[in-house]
Structures are given as structure tokens and as C-alpha cells.
Design an enzyme around this catalytic site. Structure first.
Site, PDB file in Angstrom:
ATOM      1  N   GLN A 160       8.076 -13.489  -0.703  1.00  0.00           N
ATOM      2  CA  GLN A 160       6.992 -14.333  -0.265  1.00  0.00           C
ATOM      3  C   GLN A 160       6.278 -13.488   1.060  1.00  0.00           C
ATOM      4  OE1 GLN A 160       6.851 -18.649   0.483  1.00  0.00           O
ATOM      5  NE2 GLN A 160       7.294 -18.212   2.580  1.00  0.00           N
ATOM      6  N   GLU A 170     -13.430   5.521  14.822  1.00  0.00           N
ATOM      7  CA  GLU A 170     -12.206   5.388  15.594  1.00  0.00           C
ATOM      8  C   GLU A 170     -11.190   4.150  15.161  1.00  0.00           C
ATOM      9  OE1 GLU A 170     -12.489   5.725  20.067  1.00  0.00           O
ATOM     10  OE2 GLU A 170     -14.537   5.705  19.383  1.00  0.00           O
ATOM     11  N   THR A 202     -10.726  25.582   9.655  1.00  0.00           N
ATOM     12  CA  THR A 202      -9.221  25.855   9.616  1.00  0.00           C
ATOM     13  C   THR A 202      -8.642  25.808  10.710  1.00  0.00           C
ATOM     14  OG1 THR A 202      -8.733  28.071   9.100  1.00  0.00           O
ATOM     15  CG2 THR A 202      -9.488  27.091   7.205  1.00  0.00           C
ATOM     16  N   HIS A 203      -7.683  25.188  10.937  1.00  0.00           N
ATOM     17  CA  HIS A 203      -7.203  24.874  12.389  1.00  0.00           C
ATOM     18  C   HIS A 203      -7.923  24.474  13.329  1.00  0.00           C
ATOM     19  CE1 HIS A 203      -3.687  27.318  10.592  1.00  0.00           C
ATOM     20  NE2 HIS A 203      -4.616  27.964   9.872  1.00  0.00           N
ATOM     21  N   TYR A 240      13.748 -13.146  -8.917  1.00  0.00           N
ATOM     22  CA  TYR A 240      12.974 -13.744  -7.531  1.00  0.00           C
ATOM     23  C   TYR A 240      13.992 -14.026  -6.548  1.00  0.00           C
ATOM     24  CZ  TYR A 240       9.899 -16.268  -4.709  1.00  0.00           C
ATOM     25  OH  TYR A 240       9.263 -16.251  -3.320  1.00  0.00           O
ATOM     26  N   SER A 264       4.163 -20.907   4.251  1.00  0.00           N
ATOM     27  CA  SER A 264       3.172 -19.612   3.862  1.00  0.00           C
ATOM     28  C   SER A 264       1.880 -20.079   3.435  1.00  0.00           C
ATOM     29  CB  SER A 264       3.640 -19.004   2.827  1.00  0.00           C
ATOM     30  OG  SER A 264       3.692 -19.555   1.661  1.00  0.00           O
ATOM     31  N   LYS A 296       3.057 -11.299   1.046  1.00  0.00           N
ATOM     32  CA  LYS A 296       1.246 -11.765   1.180  1.00  0.00           C
ATOM     33  C   LYS A 296       0.330 -11.232   2.374  1.00  0.00           C
ATOM     34  CE  LYS A 296       2.173 -14.920  -1.971  1.00  0.00           C
ATOM     35  NZ  LYS A 296       3.766 -14.658  -1.972  1.00  0.00           N
ATOM     36  N   SER A 332     -19.999   1.026  26.624  1.00  0.00           N
ATOM     37  CA  SER A 332     -18.986   0.489  27.383  1.00  0.00           C
ATOM     38  C   SER A 332     -19.033  -0.350  28.323  1.00  0.00           C
ATOM     39  CB  SER A 332     -18.550   1.921  27.993  1.00  0.00           C
ATOM     40  OG  SER A 332     -17.851   1.500  29.408  1.00  0.00           O
ATOM     41  N   ASN A 369       7.790 -19.173  -9.561  1.00  0.00           N
ATOM     42  CA  ASN A 369       7.907 -17.736  -9.739  1.00  0.00           C
ATOM     43  C   ASN A 369       6.942 -16.830 -10.390  1.00  0.00           C
ATOM     44  OD1 ASN A 369       9.958 -18.656  -7.896  1.00  0.00           O
ATOM     45  ND2 ASN A 369      11.463 -18.058  -9.263  1.00  0.00           N
ATOM     46  N   LYS A 407     -22.578   5.318  28.148  1.00  0.00           N
ATOM     47  CA  LYS A 407     -21.580   5.705  26.826  1.00  0.00           C
ATOM     48  C   LYS A 407     -22.371   5.104  25.355  1.00  0.00           C
ATOM     49  CE  LYS A 407     -17.719   6.634  26.972  1.00  0.00           C
ATOM     50  NZ  LYS A 407     -16.764   7.584  26.643  1.00  0.00           N
TER      51      LYS A 407
HETATM   52  N1  ARG Z   1       5.649 -18.995  -1.804  1.00  0.00           N
HETATM   53  C1  ARG Z   1       6.622 -18.414  -2.769  1.00  0.00           C
HETATM   54  C2  ARG Z   1       6.219 -17.135  -2.814  1.00  0.00           C
HETATM   55  O1  ARG Z   1       5.008 -16.696  -2.469  1.00  0.00           O
HETATM   56  C3  ARG Z   1       6.386 -18.829  -4.238  1.00  0.00           C
HETATM   57  C4  ARG Z   1       7.404 -18.866  -5.131  1.00  0.00           C
HETATM   58  C5  ARG Z   1       8.402 -19.976  -4.480  1.00  0.00           C
HETATM   59  N2  ARG Z   1       9.667 -19.689  -5.330  1.00  0.00           N
HETATM   60  C6  ARG Z   1      10.718 -20.355  -4.849  1.00  0.00           C
HETATM   61  N3  ARG Z   1      11.692 -20.218  -5.894  1.00  0.00           N
HETATM   62  N4  ARG Z   1      10.792 -20.777  -3.742  1.00  0.00           N
HETATM   63  O2  ARG Z   1       6.980 -16.178  -3.165  1.00  0.00           O
END
Ligand code: ARG
Length: 471
Positions: free
Chosen positions: A333, A301, A166-167, A328, A34, A336, A288, A121, A294
Site C-alpha cells: 500500500q 532549479e 568538458t569538466h 500480497y 490510504s 501509492k 526575490s 489485491n 533579481k
Molecule cells: N489499499 C490496499 C493497497 O493498496 C488494497 C489492497 C488491500 N488488501 C488487503 N488484503 N488488505 O495495497
């Protein structure tokens, strides 16, 4: 600073595989890495580690010298992250292990003291909370900027009238200032939401360990204070698995994005030749690749389209957390991308749209022309009767018939004569003709929250004052 050790040529075992034999299968590695996303959390990660290590030393849990070595080593790791000089190793998974491993390469054995009493964690939970706090501050600035752009136009256009819709049908006249202030209201609520999200996020989960705390005598409050947080979480199981603040932030982002999407839609409509209410500055317009004539409102948009992405981020996050047992789970993960993506995208959108609004030129004459014919003053004619003791339903019916008559005969409602009005209700007299003055109509809608110029001026002044205040 210690001498930098050359990275070992034999690949060392990743820190998290202490009890496992051999290497992880490359397919697992590819799936679980990650760093490409959470690498963006390196400032928060290193800040958290430095606060933790200072506390460990202050509590006598680790040697002071080691703590100092780690602190300086982490400064260097931060600079390397900033320079993009940290080589990604998929086997190291995430930002936490990359930072710790690099620290080990830089300072050697002392690095091993850092992770005492901590787990990835509670570490990632902290990083995210710090990120959320900073994001709320950044968003607050950009939302305020957007509000200032709208207020600038509102101040300029207190006397500019246009039909309110309205509408998407012409309904009743309002001032452009009143219209702009409607978006200011939405954004004002967004700001409050970001402040609320910030308040609940600014709590330290560190000391929750993997899920059940630690036997080490950590000083959790000290870490929180060092990081500028307002306290510590109260349940270790919840602290490591809770993503409420992330969800709340992304929700607040999604709702703000929805507000910008509505504004974007109006900009798209208003810049059409058909409406012609707004002319974007060329610096905020796009062309464009094919059609030379254009001038496109891509900025609006994209604002509209990005609300879709933001809503997707929110739904994605909610579904990731749904159904997770305590505490956890690695599913987390996956938070993110939405968490890091939503605020970044919203800041960009706010800043660009704010520029487009600030520099746009509203076409006062076109707006005024859309009021011609007086159909948007029909309600005033009905209320004129109400003021002469006619039941509203009866008045509504009479003016409705007059409007249908005007349409059928190809006339403007404002052109009907007193004699014609009287065909639809005996109480009409020449006084009703005065209803067909848009300025007068707007001025008479003089209630709190109404479009009357003095009400709008007061609201404008109130908002300008709010925005002058520093948070
Ligand atoms: N990269 C992990 C996450 O964002 C960090 C925590 C990992 N913990 C574990 N017990 N593998 O969730």
C-alpha cells in the site's frame, strides 16, 4: 436509478472486518487509511469495477438487472468522486472500499454482487496498471512537447556557435543546435522507455483473486478487452504482488527527471551574469522578496531539485518490494505516494521547462565571445599535424606547449605567428593559422553524430519528422 438510501445513522461495520469482533483501534485506523492518496485512483477503480461486473453478468454469475444497477450506481459514484463529494471515512481504508460502500448506500443490496470473484489485491493491481498506462500516454505528450521546444531553438540556432565543455572547461566549438539536439536524444530515449513501460503494464491481473484465483468461471480476457488491455497475467501469485510496472514507470520518470536536471543546471549556469548565454523570458523567471534587481531561474532549479525527489520515489518503491514474501502484503500500500507522485511531478516539470526553453533568448554574441582566443581550437591544430604524418602524441605535446606559451605570455593561442608555431614543431607552416576559424572547425567535424552543419541539419529534420508522426 434506484432511490438513494439515507446513510445509516449507526456506523456499519467496514466490509473487510467480517470475522473480526468490535472496531479497529483508532491508532490502527489512522495508520492504515490510504484514501487520501489512493482516492486519486477512483477513475481507474470504477472503470475496472464496471468491466468486471459486465463480465459477471455476461457469464451468468450475477443477475443482469443487478449488473445494470451497479453500472449506473458506479457512474454516480464516479461523479461524486470527481466533485469531491465522497466523504472520507478512515475506517473504510482505501478507494476500493469507499467506492463499494458508497455504491451500497446508493443502490442497496445489489451492490453486494460486485465483488464476486475479486479481491482488493487484484483490484488494486489493476487500478495501478490502468494508471500506469494512462500516465505513459500523458508523459509521452509532455516529453514530445519538451522535445519540440528544444527543436525550435535548434532550428533557429544552427549557425550559433559556442564552446562545448568538458569538466566545465572550454573544449571545442559546437553549434547551439547540436547542443540542443543532445537533450533531444535523451528525451527520445525517455519516450521509448515510457512506451516500453506501457506495453508491459497493459495486462489485466483481474481474476487472480486474493492470490489463488477463484472457483467462479470468470472471463478474464473479456475484462482485459473491455479495458483496452492486451492480455491477462499468467500467474495469480505474481499478479497480485508484482509492482514491476510501477517501479519501471517511476524509474523512467526518475531518469527523465535526471535529464531535465542536467538541462536545468545548464540553464542555471547560462543565465548567470558570468556566462550570460541565456536570457529567460520574464514570464518564466522569478524575483526575490528582498533583492529588487533579481531575476532568478527557479524553473530550472526546481527541475534540478525535483530529480532528487524522483530518485527518492524510485528508491522508496524498490525498498518497499524488497524482501516481501509471496503474495500480497500490506507493505505494498505504501507504493501509492511514489507511484502517483512521480508522473504528476514530471509532467509539471516538463511542461514548465518546455515553456522556459521555448521562450528563452540565447545570447549569440556572448556565446561567440567565449570562443575568442582560439583555445578551443587547439585540438584542430594537433589534428592539422596528424594530417601531415606527425604521430598524434607528438602533435598533442607540441600544441600543448604552444598553449602553455600563449598562457604564460598572456597571448591568445590564435594570435601566435607561424614562426612561433614552428618553435614547437618543425612541420608547422602558415596553413595552421586556418585552424583558428570556429565555423571551419565545426564544418570539418563532419562524421555521423558530429556537429558539422549538414549533419546537424539532417538530425534536426529527422527529429522533426519523428515528432510530426502521431503515436
Ligand atoms: N489499499 C490496499 C493497497 O493498496 C488494497 C489492497 C488491500 N488488501 C488487503 N488484503 N488488505 O495495497
Amino acid at each position: 436509478m434506484r432511490k438513494i438510501r439515507r446513510p445509516a445513522s449507526r456506523k456499519p461495520k467496514p466490509v473487510s472486518r467480517a470475522a473480526l469482533s468490535g472496531e479497529a483501534d483508532p491508532r490502527l485506523v489512522r495508520m492504515s487509511v490510504s484514501i487520501q492518496e489512493d482516492g486519486a485512483l477512483h477513475p481507474q477503480d470504477i472503470r475496472g469495477s464496471q468491466a468486471h461486473v459486465a463480465m459477471l453478468a455476461a457469464r451468468g454469475i450475477i443477475p443482469r438487472k443487478a449488473a445494470e444497477t451497479i453500472r449506473r450506481g458506479l457512474d454516480r459514484v464516479r461523479r461524486e468522486f470527481e466533485a469531491g463529494a465522497i466523504r472520507h471515512d478512515p475506517r473504510l481504508e482505501d478507494v476500493h472500499t469507499h467506492a463499494e460502500r458508497r455504491l451500497g448506500e446508493l443502490v442497496g443490496r445489489a451492490a453486494g454482487y460486485l465483488h464476486a470473484g475479486r479481491s482488493r489485491n487484484d483490484q488494486v493491481a489493476l487500478d495501478e496498471r490502468l494508471f500506469i498506462v494512462e500516465s505513459c500516454d500523458r508523459l509521452d505528450e509532455s516529453v514530445a512537447g519538451m522535445m519540440r521546444s528544444l527543436l525550435g531553438q535548434a532550428r533557429r540556432h544552427q549557425r550559433t556557435l559556442l564552446p562545448g565543455y568538458t569538466h566545465l572547461q572550454r573544449a571545442q566549438p559546437v553549434s547551439l543546435a547540436h547542443h540542443m539536439l543532445a537533450y533531444v536524444e535523451m528525451l527520445g530515449r525517455d519516450r521509448e522507455r515510457f512506451a516500453e513501460v506501457r506495453r508491459r503494464a497493459a495486462i489485466s491481473p483481474l481474476g487472480s483473486g486474493a492470490l489463488a484465483g477463484t472457483t467462479l468461471r470468470l472471463d478474464r480476457e473479456r475484462v482485459a478487452r473491455t479495458l483496452g488491455l492486451d492480455g491477462v497475467t499468467r500467474n495469480s501469485l505474481d499478479a497480485v504482488s508484482d509492482r514491476d510496472s510501477a517501479i519501471e514507470l517511476v524509474f523512467a520518470c526518475a531518469l527523465c527527471a535526471v535529464h531535465l536536471s542536467r538541462l536545468g543546471e545548464e540553464i542555471v549556469l547560462w543565465t548567470t551574469r558570468e556566462f550570460g548565454f541565456l536570457d529567460l523570458d520574464d514570464s518564466f523567471a522569478t524575483g526575490s522578496s528582498l533583492m529588487p534587481q533579481k531575476k532568478n531561474p527557479d524553473v530550472a532549479e526546481l527541475a534540478r531539485g525535483r530529480a532528487g525527489t524522483a530518485i527518492g520515489d524510485l528508491v522508496g518503491l524498490l525498498v518497499i518490494v524488497k524482501g516481501l514474501p509471496l503474495a500480497y502484503n500490506r507493505d505494498l500500500q505504501e507504493d501509492k505516494r511514489p507511484l502517483l507522485g512521480a508522473p504528476r511531478m514530471l509532467v509539471e516539470t516538463l511542461d514548465a521547462l518546455s515553456g522556459a526553453v521555448e521562450t528563452g533568448r540565447f545570447q549569440v554574441e556572448r556565446m561567440r565571445a567565449a570562443l575568442e582566443g582560439g583555445e578551443s581550437l587547439a585540438t584542430d591544430a594537433a589534428e592539422w599535424l596528424v594530417e601531415r604524418a606527425v604521430p598524434f602524441r607528438e602533435a598533442h605535446e607540441a600544441v600543448g606547449q604552444a598553449a602553455a606559451f600563449a598562457t604564460a605570455t598572456g597571448r591568445a593561442l590564435s594570435s601566435l605567428t607561424v614562426a612561433e608555431w614552428r618553435r614547437f614543431h618543425p612541420r608547422f607552416d602558415r596553413g595552421v593559422l586556418r585552424c583558428f576559424d570556429p565555423e571551419r572547425s565545426v564544418a570539418r567535424r563532419d562524421l555521423p553524430g558530429g556537429p558539422a552543419p549538414r549533419r546537424v541539419a539532417a538530425e534536426l529534420a529527422r527529429w522533426e519528422k519523428v515528432l510530426r508522426r502521431r503515436r
